[in-house]
Design a protein around this motif. Structure first.
Motif, mmCIF file in Angstrom:
data_model
loop_
_atom_site.group_PDB
_atom_site.id
_atom_site.type_symbol
_atom_site.label_atom_id
_atom_site.label_comp_id
_atom_site.label_asym_id
_atom_site.label_seq_id
_atom_site.Cartn_x
_atom_site.Cartn_y
_atom_site.Cartn_z
ATOM 1 N N LEU A 159 0.829 -1.202 0.000
ATOM 2 C CA LEU A 159 0.000 0.000 0.000
ATOM 3 C C LEU A 159 0.864 1.253 0.000
ATOM 4 O O LEU A 159 0.623 2.186 -0.775
ATOM 5 N N LYS A 160 1.876 1.270 0.853
ATOM 6 C CA LYS A 160 2.744 2.447 0.925
ATOM 7 C C LYS A 160 3.445 2.686 -0.405
ATOM 8 O O LYS A 160 3.553 3.832 -0.871
ATOM 9 N N CYS A 161 3.910 1.612 -1.043
ATOM 10 C CA CYS A 161 4.605 1.767 -2.310
ATOM 11 C C CYS A 161 3.660 2.257 -3.405
ATOM 12 O O CYS A 161 4.056 3.040 -4.269
ATOM 13 N N LEU A 162 2.419 1.808 -3.379
ATOM 14 C CA LEU A 162 1.448 2.309 -4.340
ATOM 15 C C LEU A 162 1.172 3.790 -4.122
ATOM 16 O O LEU A 162 1.011 4.564 -5.073
ATOM 17 N N MET A 163 1.119 4.208 -2.850
ATOM 18 C CA MET A 163 0.822 5.594 -2.525
ATOM 19 C C MET A 163 1.999 6.526 -2.778
ATOM 20 O O MET A 163 1.832 7.635 -3.290
ATOM 21 N N ARG A 164 3.200 6.066 -2.418
ATOM 22 C CA ARG A 164 4.339 6.984 -2.386
ATOM 23 C C ARG A 164 5.476 6.617 -3.323
ATOM 24 O O ARG A 164 6.475 7.329 -3.404
ATOM 25 N N GLY A 165 5.347 5.514 -4.035
ATOM 26 C CA GLY A 165 6.402 5.092 -4.925
ATOM 27 C C GLY A 165 7.395 4.182 -4.234
ATOM 28 O O GLY A 165 7.373 4.008 -3.017
ATOM 29 N N PHE A 166 8.278 3.607 -5.025
ATOM 30 C CA PHE A 166 9.188 2.588 -4.507
ATOM 31 C C PHE A 166 10.497 2.623 -5.272
ATOM 32 O O PHE A 166 10.515 2.675 -6.509
ATOM 33 N N PHE A 167 11.590 2.620 -4.522
ATOM 34 C CA PHE A 167 12.906 2.488 -5.127
ATOM 35 C C PHE A 167 13.429 1.110 -4.777
ATOM 36 O O PHE A 167 13.637 0.793 -3.616
ATOM 37 N N GLU A 168 13.618 0.288 -5.786
ATOM 38 C CA GLU A 168 13.887 -1.129 -5.572
ATOM 39 C C GLU A 168 15.194 -1.393 -4.846
ATOM 40 O O GLU A 168 15.328 -2.330 -4.071
ATOM 41 N N GLY A 169 16.195 -0.551 -5.089
ATOM 42 C CA GLY A 169 17.491 -0.806 -4.474
ATOM 43 C C GLY A 169 18.235 -1.905 -5.203
ATOM 44 O O GLY A 169 17.750 -2.464 -6.182
ATOM 45 N N PRO A 170 19.422 -2.263 -4.740
ATOM 46 C CA PRO A 170 20.200 -3.309 -5.411
ATOM 47 C C PRO A 170 19.549 -4.664 -5.241
ATOM 48 O O PRO A 170 18.771 -4.879 -4.305
ATOM 49 N N PRO A 171 19.852 -5.606 -6.139
ATOM 50 C CA PRO A 171 19.310 -6.964 -5.991
ATOM 51 C C PRO A 171 19.746 -7.572 -4.665
ATOM 52 O O PRO A 171 20.766 -7.184 -4.084
ATOM 53 N N ALA A 172 18.963 -8.523 -4.184
ATOM 54 C CA ALA A 172 19.295 -9.178 -2.914
ATOM 55 C C ALA A 172 20.639 -9.883 -3.011
ATOM 56 O O ALA A 172 20.916 -10.586 -3.978
ATOM 57 N N ASP A 173 21.474 -9.680 -2.016
ATOM 58 C CA ASP A 173 22.739 -10.415 -1.883
ATOM 59 C C ASP A 173 22.503 -11.452 -0.784
ATOM 60 O O ASP A 173 22.661 -11.166 0.401
ATOM 61 N N TRP A 174 22.070 -12.650 -1.191
ATOM 62 C CA TRP A 174 21.622 -13.631 -0.211
ATOM 63 C C TRP A 174 22.739 -14.069 0.740
ATOM 64 O O TRP A 174 22.497 -14.314 1.931
ATOM 65 N N GLN A 175 23.983 -14.126 0.235
ATOM 66 C CA GLN A 175 25.091 -14.516 1.102
ATOM 67 C C GLN A 175 25.328 -13.464 2.178
ATOM 68 O O GLN A 175 25.498 -13.783 3.365
ATOM 69 N N LEU A 176 25.329 -12.201 1.773
ATOM 70 C CA LEU A 176 25.512 -11.122 2.729
ATOM 71 C C LEU A 176 24.321 -11.056 3.685
ATOM 72 O O LEU A 176 24.493 -10.856 4.898
ATOM 73 N N ARG A 177 23.119 -11.241 3.162
ATOM 74 C CA ARG A 177 21.929 -11.198 4.015
ATOM 75 C C ARG A 177 21.982 -12.297 5.079
ATOM 76 O O ARG A 177 21.655 -12.063 6.253
#
Length: 319
Positions: free
Chosen positions: A116-134
């Motif tokens: 909902l928030k992203c629909l209302m205010r937009g969304f910046f995806e950011g870098p792809p997930a780094d699963w090892q770092l995560r």
């Protein structure tokens, strides 16, 4: 990295309606009544309803309900797959355009606050997930004392730390992941997508019940799901060596049933875990909604009917 729908460009959402609220508050039936009054088709705003076969635990609208009003963005992908916010936003834009091409209104119904928030205010995806770092950061979180991981976020991204609750480990981990992988705080990348609008400029309605009533409905909802065969549903989803993906396996109810099937807890413990986690989830949903200025609140009582609530929403919009 692809920014999506900053407010100044979210024209496809103009005139859309949104009905949201915590789990088990009664969105589905109100949504059906409201959609019929508006001449609308329903767009799901539920991050778990997009998974095929996850029907009982997500409280998807029944086939009969979906025949009353056309529904979209339900059963989009398999539970083994990941489905991102960016994918949802792209799909939602196309669905709304299609609905409007038929001369119909679009009514979003569901309880996923981030979407909902992203629909209302937009969304910046950011870098792809780094699963090892995560996973490395998640291990740190497990070893640290409560609150310590949040303190590390304060040190590198105080703006993000200010809006992320110290107990919201998932978002803290993602913010630290972005900083460590890019050297830039995630908050700096998201600033242009944080413009809020007043409620009177939007058609966003949050259904709300008193705490005790909401908890009673959650207890009843969980009992009904288990009676309807939630455990058997999970068995079927994981038959023949199949596995749920990262997101699907962490869904409320599904994670606890998986633990039960793995022998990690007995049935009474599983049931209590589902109810406890659902109550906590509902509380977090409320926190998100209260943080969105776009929302108008609709208070429900025991004798509220879908028709009376829909009329209240339309009256509040017209006021």
């Amino acid at each position: 990295m692809n920014p999506r729908f900053p407010v100044s460009h979210s024209f496809f959402l103009d005139e859309c309606w949104f009905l949201t609220g915590a789990t088990a508050v009664g969105k589905t039936r109100v949504g059906l009544d409201l959609a019929q009054r508006l001449g609308a088709e329903i767009v799901s705003l539920d991050s778990m309803a997009i998974y095929r076969g996850m029907d009982i635990g997500t409280a998807k609208p029944s086939r009969e309900e979906q025949q009353v009003v056309p529904h979209h963005l339900i059963d989009v992908c398999d539970p083994a797959d990941e489905y991102s916010v960016a994918q949802y936003l792209d799909a939602a834009e196309q669905v709304v355009r299609d609905i409007r091409s038929r001369g119909r209104e679009a009514l979003f119904v569901g309880g996923t606050p981030m979407w909902l928030k992203c629909l209302m205010r937009g969304f910046f995806e950011g870098p792809p997930a780094d699963w090892q770092l995560r996973e490395q950061i998640e291990r740190e979180a497990a070893e640290l004392a409560p609150g310590e991981l949040h303190k590390r976020l304060v040190a590198v991204d105080p703006l993000a730390a200010e809006v992320i609750h110290p107990n919201d480990t998932r978002r803290i981990v993602r913010a630290l992941e972005v900083f460590r992988s890019t050297g830039e705080p995630i908050s700096h990348q998201q600033l242009e997508f944080e413009d809020a609008r007043p409620a009177e400029e939007c058609r966003v309605f949050v259904l709300h019940r008193e705490r005790e009533e909401q908890h009673r409905r959650i207890e009843d909802r969980v009992d009904q799901m288990l009676a309807a065969g939630l455990v058997d549903e999970v068995k079927q989803l994981t038959a023949d060596g199949k596995q749920l993906g990262r997101t699907a396996s962490q869904a409320v109810g599904y994670q606890e049933v998986l633990e039960y099937l793995a022998g990690e807890c007995d049935e009474p413990t599983m049931i209590e875990k589902i109810k406890t986690r659902t109550r906590r989830f509902a509380k977090r949903q409320g926190t998100w909604f209260r943080g969105l200025s776009e929302c108008r609140w609709i208070e429900l009582v025991d004798d509220s009917t879908p028709a009376s609530v829909a009329e209240q929403i339309l009256a509040q919009f017209d006021a």
